[in-house]
Write a protein that holds these residues in place. Structure first.
Motif, short mmCIF file in Angstrom:
data_model
loop_
_atom_site.label_atom_id
_atom_site.label_comp_id
_atom_site.label_asym_id
_atom_site.label_seq_id
_atom_site.Cartn_x
_atom_site.Cartn_y
_atom_site.Cartn_z
N GLY A 1 -1.34 30.61 59.69
CA GLY A 1 -1.94 30.26 58.39
C GLY A 1 -3.15 29.78 59.03
O GLY A 1 -3.58 29.47 60.08
N LEU A 2 -4.10 29.58 57.88
CA LEU A 2 -5.35 28.78 58.08
C LEU A 2 -5.42 27.51 58.26
O LEU A 2 -4.33 26.94 57.31
CB LEU A 2 -6.43 29.08 56.94
N SER A 3 -5.82 26.62 59.10
CA SER A 3 -5.79 25.11 59.15
C SER A 3 -6.45 24.70 57.94
O SER A 3 -7.41 25.07 57.59
CB SER A 3 -6.11 24.71 60.73
N VAL B 1 -11.43 24.02 54.60
CA VAL B 1 -12.36 23.07 54.21
C VAL B 1 -13.93 23.46 54.39
O VAL B 1 -14.76 23.54 53.87
CB VAL B 1 -12.53 21.82 54.73
N ALA B 2 -14.08 24.05 55.73
CA ALA B 2 -15.38 24.65 56.10
C ALA B 2 -15.64 26.05 55.30
O ALA B 2 -16.73 26.11 54.87
CB ALA B 2 -15.33 25.19 57.50
N ILE B 3 -14.71 26.89 54.86
CA ILE B 3 -14.95 27.91 54.03
C ILE B 3 -15.20 27.40 52.59
O ILE B 3 -16.23 28.05 52.01
CB ILE B 3 -13.69 28.91 53.91
N ALA B 4 -14.73 26.45 51.92
CA ALA B 4 -14.94 25.96 50.74
C ALA B 4 -16.39 25.22 50.59
O ALA B 4 -17.10 25.64 49.62
CB ALA B 4 -13.97 24.94 50.28
N LYS B 5 -16.67 24.75 51.83
CA LYS B 5 -18.10 24.10 51.70
C LYS B 5 -19.10 25.10 51.88
O LYS B 5 -20.18 25.05 51.16
CB LYS B 5 -18.21 23.02 52.95
N SER B 6 -19.17 26.22 52.75
CA SER B 6 -19.92 27.20 52.74
C SER B 6 -19.96 27.88 51.37
O SER B 6 -21.09 28.13 51.19
CB SER B 6 -19.35 28.08 53.95
N PHE B 7 -18.90 28.26 50.77
CA PHE B 7 -18.92 29.04 49.56
C PHE B 7 -19.57 28.16 48.49
O PHE B 7 -20.30 28.68 47.56
CB PHE B 7 -17.44 29.22 48.99
N GLY B 8 -19.20 27.03 48.66
CA GLY B 8 -19.91 26.06 47.34
C GLY B 8 -21.47 25.83 47.87
O GLY B 8 -22.27 25.84 46.85
N LEU B 9 -21.74 25.90 48.81
CA LEU B 9 -23.17 26.02 49.17
C LEU B 9 -24.07 27.01 48.53
O LEU B 9 -25.02 26.96 47.98
CB LEU B 9 -23.39 25.51 50.53
#
Length: 61
Positions: free
Chosen positions: A2-4, A9-17
Motif C-alpha cells: 500500500g501507499l504510505s 499526503v503528498a498526492i493530496a497536496k499536489s492535487f489540491g494545488l
C-alpha cells in the motif's frame, strides 16, 4: 503493498494545488469573458437603482 501516509499526503497536496490553480484560472476567464460584460455592468449599477425610494413590495429585477 500500500501507499504510505506521506505518499498519500503528498498526492493530496499536489492535487489540491492544481485544483485551486485550475479553479482560479476558470474564474478569471469567466469574469473577463467579453460576453459577460453586460451582466456585470448591470450588476454594478443595479445596486444603486431605486435606492432613495420606499419599498413597494414589487419583485426585484
Amino acid at each position: 503493498m500500500g501507499l504510505s501516509h506521506d505518499a498519500v499526503v503528498a498526492i493530496a497536496k499536489s492535487f489540491g494545488l492544481f485544483y485551486l490553480i485550475a479553479m482560479s484560472v476558470g474564474i478569471c476567464v469567466y469574469a473577463f469573458w467579453p460576453r459577460n460584460r453586460a451582466r456585470f455592468t448591470h450588476a454594478k449599477h443595479a445596486i444603486l437603482e431605486d435606492e432613495d425610494g420606499p419599498l413597494t413590495g414589487e419583485e426585484p429585477r
